[in-house]
Structure formats: C-alpha cells, structure tokens
Design a protein around this motif. Structure first.
Motif, PDB file in Angstrom:
ATOM      1  N   UNK A  75       0.783  -1.225   0.000  1.00 29.59           N
ATOM      2  CA  UNK A  75       0.000   0.000   0.000  1.00 29.59           C
ATOM      3  C   UNK A  75       0.813   1.272   0.000  1.00 29.59           C
ATOM      4  N   UNK A  76       2.081   1.178  -0.319  1.00 31.72           N
ATOM      5  CA  UNK A  76       2.960   2.346  -0.262  1.00 31.72           C
ATOM      6  C   UNK A  76       3.025   3.102  -1.579  1.00 31.72           C
ATOM      7  N   UNK A  77       2.735   2.431  -2.687  1.00 30.89           N
ATOM      8  CA  UNK A  77       2.685   3.076  -3.996  1.00 30.89           C
ATOM      9  C   UNK A  77       1.420   2.630  -4.719  1.00 30.89           C
ATOM     10  N   UNK A  78       1.055   3.413  -5.704  1.00 32.24           N
ATOM     11  CA  UNK A  78      -0.059   3.076  -6.605  1.00 32.24           C
ATOM     12  C   UNK A  78       0.494   3.015  -8.017  1.00 32.24           C
ATOM     13  N   UNK A  79      -0.099   2.169  -8.820  1.00 32.67           N
ATOM     14  CA  UNK A  79       0.357   2.056 -10.202  1.00 32.67           C
ATOM     15  C   UNK A  79      -0.765   2.432 -11.166  1.00 32.67           C
ATOM     16  N   UNK A  80      -0.349   2.827 -12.360  1.00 37.56           N
ATOM     17  CA  UNK A  80      -1.274   3.119 -13.444  1.00 37.56           C
ATOM     18  C   UNK A  80      -0.622   2.657 -14.740  1.00 37.56           C
ATOM     19  N   UNK A  89       3.462   6.087  -8.338  1.00 39.40           N
ATOM     20  CA  UNK A  89       3.539   7.242  -7.458  1.00 39.40           C
ATOM     21  C   UNK A  89       3.267   6.769  -6.046  1.00 39.40           C
ATOM     22  N   UNK A  90       3.789   7.504  -5.078  1.00 40.33           N
ATOM     23  CA  UNK A  90       3.574   7.146  -3.678  1.00 40.33           C
ATOM     24  C   UNK A  90       2.113   7.320  -3.302  1.00 40.33           C
ATOM     25  N   UNK A  91       1.632   6.504  -2.386  1.00 40.41           N
ATOM     26  CA  UNK A  91       0.301   6.676  -1.820  1.00 40.41           C
ATOM     27  C   UNK A  91       0.486   7.440  -0.512  1.00 40.41           C
ATOM     28  N   UNK A  92       0.492   8.756  -0.613  1.00 39.41           N
ATOM     29  CA  UNK A  92       0.803   9.613   0.531  1.00 39.41           C
ATOM     30  C   UNK A  92      -0.200   9.439   1.670  1.00 39.41           C
ATOM     31  N   UNK A  93      -1.465   9.212   1.333  1.00 37.93           N
ATOM     32  CA  UNK A  93      -2.480   9.014   2.369  1.00 37.93           C
ATOM     33  C   UNK A  93      -2.184   7.747   3.170  1.00 37.93           C
ATOM     34  N   UNK A  94      -1.866   6.665   2.492  1.00 36.60           N
ATOM     35  CA  UNK A  94      -1.554   5.405   3.172  1.00 36.60           C
ATOM     36  C   UNK A  94      -0.271   5.532   3.989  1.00 36.60           C
ATOM     37  N   UNK A  95       0.728   6.216   3.453  1.00 37.11           N
ATOM     38  CA  UNK A  95       1.987   6.401   4.178  1.00 37.11           C
ATOM     39  C   UNK A  95       1.735   7.205   5.454  1.00 37.11           C
ATOM     40  N   UNK A  99       2.422   5.930   9.299  1.00 36.85           N
ATOM     41  CA  UNK A  99       3.228   6.667  10.275  1.00 36.85           C
ATOM     42  C   UNK A  99       2.429   6.883  11.559  1.00 36.85           C
ATOM     43  N   UNK A 100       1.159   7.246  11.426  1.00 35.21           N
ATOM     44  CA  UNK A 100       0.299   7.416  12.605  1.00 35.21           C
ATOM     45  C   UNK A 100       0.159   6.113  13.372  1.00 35.21           C
ATOM     46  N   UNK A 101      -0.037   5.016  12.647  1.00 33.22           N
ATOM     47  CA  UNK A 101      -0.200   3.714  13.289  1.00 33.22           C
ATOM     48  C   UNK A 101       1.071   3.303  14.025  1.00 33.22           C
ATOM     49  N   UNK A 102       2.220   3.543  13.417  1.00 33.12           N
ATOM     50  CA  UNK A 102       3.485   3.229  14.088  1.00 33.12           C
ATOM     51  C   UNK A 102       3.585   4.034  15.380  1.00 33.12           C
ATOM     52  N   UNK A 103       3.215   5.300  15.329  1.00 31.14           N
ATOM     53  CA  UNK A 103       3.238   6.135  16.528  1.00 31.14           C
ATOM     54  C   UNK A 103       2.331   5.601  17.616  1.00 31.14           C
ATOM     55  N   UNK A 104       1.135   5.131  17.234  1.00 26.27           N
ATOM     56  CA  UNK A 104       0.191   4.584  18.210  1.00 26.27           C
ATOM     57  C   UNK A 104       0.658   3.248  18.758  1.00 26.27           C
TER      58      UNK A 104
END
Length: 117
Positions: A75-80, A89-95, A99-104
């Motif tokens: 889920x770190x990149x998306x393809x077309x 391209x990166x999936x900035x929302x998933x990244x 990061x939030x989940x790692x923090x939690x």
C-alpha cells in the motif's frame, strides 16, 4: 486473549507488510526517490515510468517490477498503466496512516538523537 490483546495483534499485523517492504534498501530508496520524483526522474501526470526507476537503480527490469509489486501490495505506492508501461507514485495518504499507526502501536518516535554523556 483479551480484547485489547486481540486489537493490538490485528493492529500489529497491519504493520507487517509495509515494514517488510521498507526493510529492503532498494525498495526504501525508490520510495524516497518517489517522495520528490521531479528531482530524480522524468515525471508526467500519471507518475514515474517503471523504466526510469529501472534505469536509476541499474537493476534488471524484472527485479524492479518485483520490488514495485511488493511496495504496491504493502500500500505504499499506486500504479497506473499507460500503454505497455506502468507508472508509479507514492500513496501519501496510506503512508501518513502508516506513520500514525506506528506512533500509536510502537510509541512516539523521537527524531532527535539523545545527547550522549
């Protein structure tokens, strides 16, 4: 197992694939390059062509495609697809969620190195 322990296990399981994907130095480097793609690749509105990623890494096309598939499954990149080429391209929302989940789940990560006495 308590509900809390089950929740933590499920939450931890959601971290496994992305962290495994990031554990390989080339995959991590590609994700870093894609953070600011215009500094590293010719970019179009769709993303970065896999052939440009392949050329920059110097690896075989099949290897780069396999690495990108791992990043996409995590889920770190998306393809077309554009014709016969795949663009990434990166999936900035998933990244950001990762990061939030790692923090939690792991705890706040202090990005400043502690002073050593």
């Amino acid at each position: 197992m308590t509900t809390h322990e089950t929740s933590m296990t499920e939450s931890a399981a959601a971290l496994v694939e992305p962290l495994k994907a990031l554990a390989h130095p080339v995959r991590l480097q590609v994700l870093q390059w894609l953070r600011v793609p215009e500094e590293h690749f010719p970019v179009n509105e769709v993303g970065v062509c896999v052939s440009h990623i392949q050329a920059k890494t110097g690896l075989a096309q099949s290897t780069v495609s396999a690495y990108m598939a791992v990043l996409e499954r995590a889920g770190l990149v998306r393809s077309a697809r554009v014709g016969k080429w795949t663009h990434y391209r990166r999936d900035e929302e998933r990244i950001a969620r990762l990061i939030e989940q790692i923090g939690r789940d792991i705890g706040d990560i202090d990005l400043v190195e502690p002073a050593h006495p």
